[in-house]
Design a protein around this motif. Structure first.
Motif, PDB file in Angstrom:
ATOM      1  N   ARG A   1       0.653   8.789   4.214  1.00 37.72           N
ATOM      2  CA  ARG A   1      -0.558   8.213   4.837  1.00 37.72           C
ATOM      3  C   ARG A   1      -0.423   6.697   4.970  1.00 37.72           C
ATOM      4  NH1 ARG A   1      -3.251  12.051   1.633  1.00 37.72           N
ATOM      5  NH2 ARG A   1      -3.574  10.497  -0.032  1.00 37.72           N
ATOM      6  N   ALA A   2       0.064   6.054   3.938  1.00 29.85           N
ATOM      7  CA  ALA A   2       0.170   4.593   3.961  1.00 29.85           C
ATOM      8  C   ALA A   2       1.242   4.130   4.934  1.00 29.85           C
ATOM      9  CB  ALA A   2       0.460   4.066   2.555  1.00 29.85           C
ATOM     10  N   VAL A   3       2.387   4.813   4.959  1.00 33.69           N
ATOM     11  CA  VAL A   3       3.474   4.360   5.828  1.00 33.69           C
ATOM     12  C   VAL A   3       3.166   4.625   7.296  1.00 33.69           C
ATOM     13  CG1 VAL A   3       4.993   6.396   6.030  1.00 33.69           C
ATOM     14  CG2 VAL A   3       5.989   4.112   5.778  1.00 33.69           C
TER      15      VAL A   3
ATOM     16  N   ALA B   1       0.824  -1.211   0.000  1.00 36.77           N
ATOM     17  CA  ALA B   1       0.000   0.000   0.000  1.00 36.77           C
ATOM     18  C   ALA B   1       0.861   1.264   0.000  1.00 36.77           C
ATOM     19  CB  ALA B   1      -0.930   0.003   1.212  1.00 36.77           C
ATOM     20  N   VAL B   2       2.067   1.195   0.564  1.00 36.11           N
ATOM     21  CA  VAL B   2       2.962   2.359   0.561  1.00 36.11           C
ATOM     22  C   VAL B   2       3.450   2.628  -0.859  1.00 36.11           C
ATOM     23  CG1 VAL B   2       5.051   3.380   1.524  1.00 36.11           C
ATOM     24  CG2 VAL B   2       3.651   1.859   2.931  1.00 36.11           C
ATOM     25  N   SER B   3       3.849   1.566  -1.554  1.00 33.58           N
ATOM     26  CA  SER B   3       4.259   1.721  -2.946  1.00 33.58           C
ATOM     27  C   SER B   3       3.122   2.291  -3.784  1.00 33.58           C
ATOM     28  CB  SER B   3       4.698   0.365  -3.517  1.00 33.58           C
ATOM     29  OG  SER B   3       4.977   0.454  -4.891  1.00 33.58           O
ATOM     30  N   LYS B   4       1.924   1.759  -3.593  1.00 37.68           N
ATOM     31  CA  LYS B   4       0.765   2.252  -4.339  1.00 37.68           C
ATOM     32  C   LYS B   4       0.462   3.709  -3.977  1.00 37.68           C
ATOM     33  CE  LYS B   4      -4.107   1.203  -5.257  1.00 37.68           C
ATOM     34  NZ  LYS B   4      -5.248   0.289  -4.935  1.00 37.68           N
TER      35      LYS B   4
ATOM     36  N   GLU C   1       0.307   6.694  -6.699  1.00 38.85           N
ATOM     37  CA  GLU C   1      -0.985   7.289  -7.028  1.00 38.85           C
ATOM     38  C   GLU C   1      -1.250   8.600  -6.300  1.00 38.85           C
ATOM     39  OE1 GLU C   1      -3.992   4.367  -6.379  1.00 38.85           O
ATOM     40  OE2 GLU C   1      -3.202   2.993  -7.912  1.00 38.85           O
ATOM     41  N   GLY C   2      -0.670   8.760  -5.115  1.00 32.73           N
ATOM     42  CA  GLY C   2      -0.962   9.959  -4.336  1.00 32.73           C
ATOM     43  C   GLY C   2       0.240  10.805  -4.018  1.00 32.73           C
ATOM     44  N   GLY C   3       1.402  10.474  -4.606  1.00 31.22           N
ATOM     45  CA  GLY C   3       2.594  11.257  -4.350  1.00 31.22           C
ATOM     46  C   GLY C   3       3.079  11.103  -2.921  1.00 31.22           C
ATOM     47  N   ILE C   4       3.816  12.094  -2.464  1.00 32.41           N
ATOM     48  CA  ILE C   4       4.417  12.011  -1.135  1.00 32.41           C
ATOM     49  C   ILE C   4       3.365  11.922  -0.037  1.00 32.41           C
ATOM     50  CG2 ILE C   4       4.643  14.523  -0.991  1.00 32.41           C
ATOM     51  CD1 ILE C   4       6.930  11.830   0.592  1.00 32.41           C
ATOM     52  N   GLU C   5       2.243  12.643  -0.171  1.00 30.02           N
ATOM     53  CA  GLU C   5       1.213  12.596   0.866  1.00 30.02           C
ATOM     54  C   GLU C   5       0.544  11.221   0.905  1.00 30.02           C
ATOM     55  OE1 GLU C   5       0.667  14.662   3.259  1.00 30.02           O
ATOM     56  OE2 GLU C   5       2.293  15.907   2.463  1.00 30.02           O
ATOM     57  N   GLY C   6       0.340  10.614  -0.265  1.00 29.61           N
ATOM     58  CA  GLY C   6      -0.220   9.267  -0.299  1.00 29.61           C
ATOM     59  C   GLY C   6       0.714   8.266   0.350  1.00 29.61           C
TER      60      GLY C   6
ATOM     61  N   GLY D   1      12.622   8.733   2.368  1.00 22.88           N
ATOM     62  CA  GLY D   1      12.394   8.345   3.751  1.00 22.88           C
ATOM     63  C   GLY D   1      11.190   7.442   3.902  1.00 22.88           C
ATOM     64  N   VAL D   2      10.118   7.761   3.180  1.00 23.00           N
ATOM     65  CA  VAL D   2       8.932   6.909   3.195  1.00 23.00           C
ATOM     66  C   VAL D   2       9.278   5.518   2.669  1.00 23.00           C
ATOM     67  CG1 VAL D   2       6.686   6.525   2.095  1.00 23.00           C
ATOM     68  CG2 VAL D   2       7.241   8.770   3.048  1.00 23.00           C
ATOM     69  N   SER D   3      10.013   5.467   1.566  1.00 27.35           N
ATOM     70  CA  SER D   3      10.366   4.191   0.946  1.00 27.35           C
ATOM     71  C   SER D   3      11.262   3.371   1.861  1.00 27.35           C
ATOM     72  CB  SER D   3      11.055   4.435  -0.407  1.00 27.35           C
ATOM     73  OG  SER D   3      10.212   5.143  -1.278  1.00 27.35           O
TER      74      SER D   3
END
Length: 328
Positions: A129-131, A114-117, A121-126, A146-148
């Motif tokens: 939210r997932a992470v 879901a983080v990759s998606k 699909e939602g850029g950094i904010e997406g 950092g998210v990745s």
């Protein structure tokens, strides 16, 4: 339950959880073993962790709370096994379904995917939210890299304590072994923190969790390394080098092993300094590759993870067959 029965139970539970996960309707209806354990831990925390008590007394209360948690969990799991054991194959099948709830192959994969998606699909904010659903650090402090990295680190660490560790103790001790591990791990996640409230009370839970995760964290690193052998875009040599050099420099005695293996296999740098809430945690880097991770790297990590899960299943099935032949 004999060792061969425990290993058969493990094999069936891994297969069931990978195929079906934990159904959302069942979670809505009766909750999940972790939520049941969480309620008991909260009750013990409220009743035994008194802020007016001195440090030593609160530490002793934490030891008592851990022993009570393990006693209730162990007796309950043993009683369930004793009731279902005489039923033969039907009882073993029910036990496997129950034991599968203590594993998290499918849900971990879905949360990290879901983080990759979210990034795509939602850029950094997406991605943030997932992470935020799988890590405790402040997502607003994270850029795309950092998210990745956070997602990949969570995948590696939780592969160890959410899958390999309960599988290890399930194969060794049947349903009681896995349930006792899950109780310990849940207690550590809830009260094993160095906060004013839990530094003393959660000391026993944190130290015992470190101990019971030792074998699984090393096994997880080996599974990731073996999975890297089967992927063209992964480096088993890099995984081995990172584990030997970096694993011991992680602030956790266990998390560094799977994180270093994943970092080296993917040619990344993981862990390092990070922010939890408003607190900056200084930690050693795992791996010596690039720090600029992205959604493609999350997908590569997930591919390694799927292969490593397959290798874990093959190992469990092979050991079950060997134990069954030996017992004949």
């Amino acid at each position: 339950m004999s060792l061969s029965d425990s290993l058969i139970l493990l094999t069936l539970a891994l297969a069931a959880e990978a195929a079906f996960g934990y159904p959302h309707r069942l979670y809505t209806w009766i909750g999940h073993p972790v939520t049941w354990l969480g309620r008991l831990i909260k009750r013990l925390d409220r009743s035994l962790n008194r802020e007016a008590w001195p440090f030593g007394r609160r530490r002793a209360a934490g030891i008592l709370a851990l022993l009570a948690l393990l006693a209730v969990t162990g007796v309950t799991a043993w009683a369930v096994g004793a009731l279902l054991g005489p039923l033969g194959l039907p009882g073993l099948a029910i036990l496997a379904i129950l034991a599968s709830s203590l594993l998290a192959q499918r849900s971990l994969h879905d949360h990290v995917a879901a983080v990759s998606k979210g990034l795509r699909e939602g850029g950094i904010e997406g991605g943030r939210r997932a992470v935020s659903m799988i890590v405790g650090r402040n997502p607003q402090s994270l850029d795309e890299a950092g998210v990745s990295r956070a997602a990949i680190e969570s995948l590696a660490e939780n592969f160890s304590d959410g899958i390999v560790a309960p599988a290890f103790w399930l194969g060794l001790g049947g349903l009681p072994g896995a349930a006792l591990y899950k109780a310990t791990n849940t207690a550590d996640s809830m009260i094993g923190h160095r906060t004013p409230r839990h530094e003393a009370f959660g000391w026993a839970a944190a130290r015992f969790d470190d101990l019971v995760n030792l074998p699984a964290s090393r096994l997880t690193a080996l599974l990731i390394l073996a999975a890297a052998v089967l992927h063209r875009d992964a480096s088993p040599r890099g995984a081995w080098r990172a584990v030997r050099r970096d694993a011991a420099h992680h602030r956790s005695p266990n998390a560094g092993w799977p994180e270093a293996a994943m970092a080296g296999a993917l040619g990344l740098r993981l862990a390092g300094p990070r922010v939890y809430g408003d607190v900056r945690i200084e930690d050693g880097w795992m791996g010596d590759g690039r720090a600029e991770a992205n959604a493609d790297d999350i997908d590569r990590a997930l591919a390694l993870y799927r292969t490593a899960c397959g290798l874990l299943f093959a190992l469990a099935a092979g050991l079950a067959l060997l134990a069954w032949i030996t017992a004949r």
